[in-house]
Design an enzyme around this catalytic site. Sequence first.
Site, short mmCIF file in Angstrom:
data_model
loop_
_atom_site.label_atom_id
_atom_site.label_comp_id
_atom_site.label_asym_id
_atom_site.label_seq_id
_atom_site.Cartn_x
_atom_site.Cartn_y
_atom_site.Cartn_z
N ILE A 135 42.24 51.89 37.41
CA ILE A 135 43.02 50.77 36.86
C ILE A 135 42.15 49.78 36.08
O ILE A 135 42.64 48.75 35.65
CB ILE A 135 43.79 50.00 37.95
CG1 ILE A 135 42.84 49.49 39.02
CG2 ILE A 135 44.91 50.84 38.53
CD1 ILE A 135 43.37 48.26 39.73
N ASN A 212 37.10 59.04 44.99
CA ASN A 212 38.06 58.43 44.06
C ASN A 212 37.36 58.03 42.77
O ASN A 212 36.32 57.38 42.79
CB ASN A 212 38.73 57.22 44.71
CG ASN A 212 39.50 57.63 45.96
OD1 ASN A 212 39.18 57.21 47.07
ND2 ASN A 212 40.49 58.47 45.79
N HIS A 244 44.16 57.20 49.59
CA HIS A 244 43.09 57.49 48.63
C HIS A 244 42.39 58.81 48.92
O HIS A 244 41.93 59.50 48.00
CB HIS A 244 42.06 56.36 48.62
CG HIS A 244 42.45 55.19 47.79
ND1 HIS A 244 43.35 54.25 48.21
CD2 HIS A 244 42.07 54.80 46.54
CE1 HIS A 244 43.51 53.32 47.26
NE2 HIS A 244 42.74 53.65 46.24
N ASP A 267 38.53 47.99 49.50
CA ASP A 267 38.96 47.95 48.09
C ASP A 267 40.26 47.13 47.99
O ASP A 267 41.14 47.44 47.18
CB ASP A 267 39.16 49.37 47.55
CG ASP A 267 39.13 49.42 46.01
OD1 ASP A 267 38.69 48.43 45.39
OD2 ASP A 267 39.56 50.44 45.45
N LEU A 300 47.05 54.59 41.59
CA LEU A 300 46.67 53.78 42.74
C LEU A 300 45.88 52.57 42.24
O LEU A 300 44.96 52.72 41.43
CB LEU A 300 45.80 54.57 43.71
CG LEU A 300 46.51 55.51 44.70
CD1 LEU A 300 45.48 56.26 45.54
CD2 LEU A 300 47.47 54.76 45.61
ZN LIG Z 1 37.17 51.26 41.89
#
Ligand SMILES: [Zn+2]
Length: 373
Positions: A135, A212, A244, A267, A300
């Site tokens: 993102i 990820n 995740h 996170d 996500l």
């Molecule tokens: Zn990240």
Amino acid sequence: MSITYQARQFFDGEKMHDNATVTVEGNQVLSLAPQPGAQMIHLDGLLAPGFVDVQVNGGGGALFNTDTSIEGLSRIREAHSRFGTTAMTPTLITDDIGRIETAAEAMAGAIEQQLPGILGIHFEGPHLSKPKKGIHREKFIRCITDAELAQFCRQDLGKVIVTLAPENVPADIIAELVSQGVHVCLGHSDADAETVMAALEAGATGFTHLYNAMSALTSRAPGMVGAAMADESSYAGLIVDLYHVHPLSARAAIRAKGTDRMMLVTDAMAHVGSDKSALPFFDTVIQREGDKLTIEDGTLAGSALDMASAVRNSHLHLGLPLTDCLQMAALTPARYLGLEHKLGKLLPGYQADMVLLNDQQQVEKCWIGGQPV
Ligand SMILES: [Zn+2]
């Protein structure tokens, strides 16, 4: 004035004890025995070292990128201390140079004021891989210049972590960052394993949210995931929110890295500790459904995870001993930051950062430097 806590269960950071006592004086653990004259407090639960979160973007409705101030940092810290986090490196995601400078300035102020629970800053980006941006806003992803280097290498920010993609940052720059005390983490990267190994050779010591937004492990191409698992000395963060990373993939990674190298991270976005389901994020909105956060296209968007839930998920859904989960949430991240002589254990001389958990691993109480929060 000292206080002796008698806990039904006590985890000193390495070993579990039944009916143990810990005496706190000032901001430190004085001894593991009752002290004459000390006030005695009984705690019905498990007393453990407070959690250390090296990747946390927000909480309590505040996002560090937006609330780039000491007040914003206080709000994020307060939101997470309800879930047992007693020390953190608030994380600024990819943004323009102005925002990086403002964030650094806010952190310098927090460090100077000794804001409880704030260890320093994690810059996640902006020198990442566009194909693995997640993102992060593509328009801000860029090559490193002297302007960013100057901020990363400031000596008034406490602990500094920089997450970068090694295919986009030359090894000699990584070495320079490391020589200035920066903890270089690799992530949001499409690098092949050889490039990753060269970055480790140059001094990188960590991997950001393993699996990820990084090149995957396959039989002939180990990618960043394979290189991370094969390397013995580096650390890795793992998001155990059960969205995740698949529980089996998480178990495989923890078996490969060991609990002394794997760190639970949240996170977390601004949603943690807030009852709002939609919160702004740059020019979009992050929506919460249950414990899952996404932007419009379904990507996500960080997590709504807190550290107590990460510990609980690791224990209940990955089937790991609770002591291993507590270590990955406290001692291992403390060691990663070079603070293992101060944080992550409750032994004489250690900072009295403590969390009291009930039998469902939910937080009953939390102390930073001996002070209840
Ligand atoms: Zn990240």
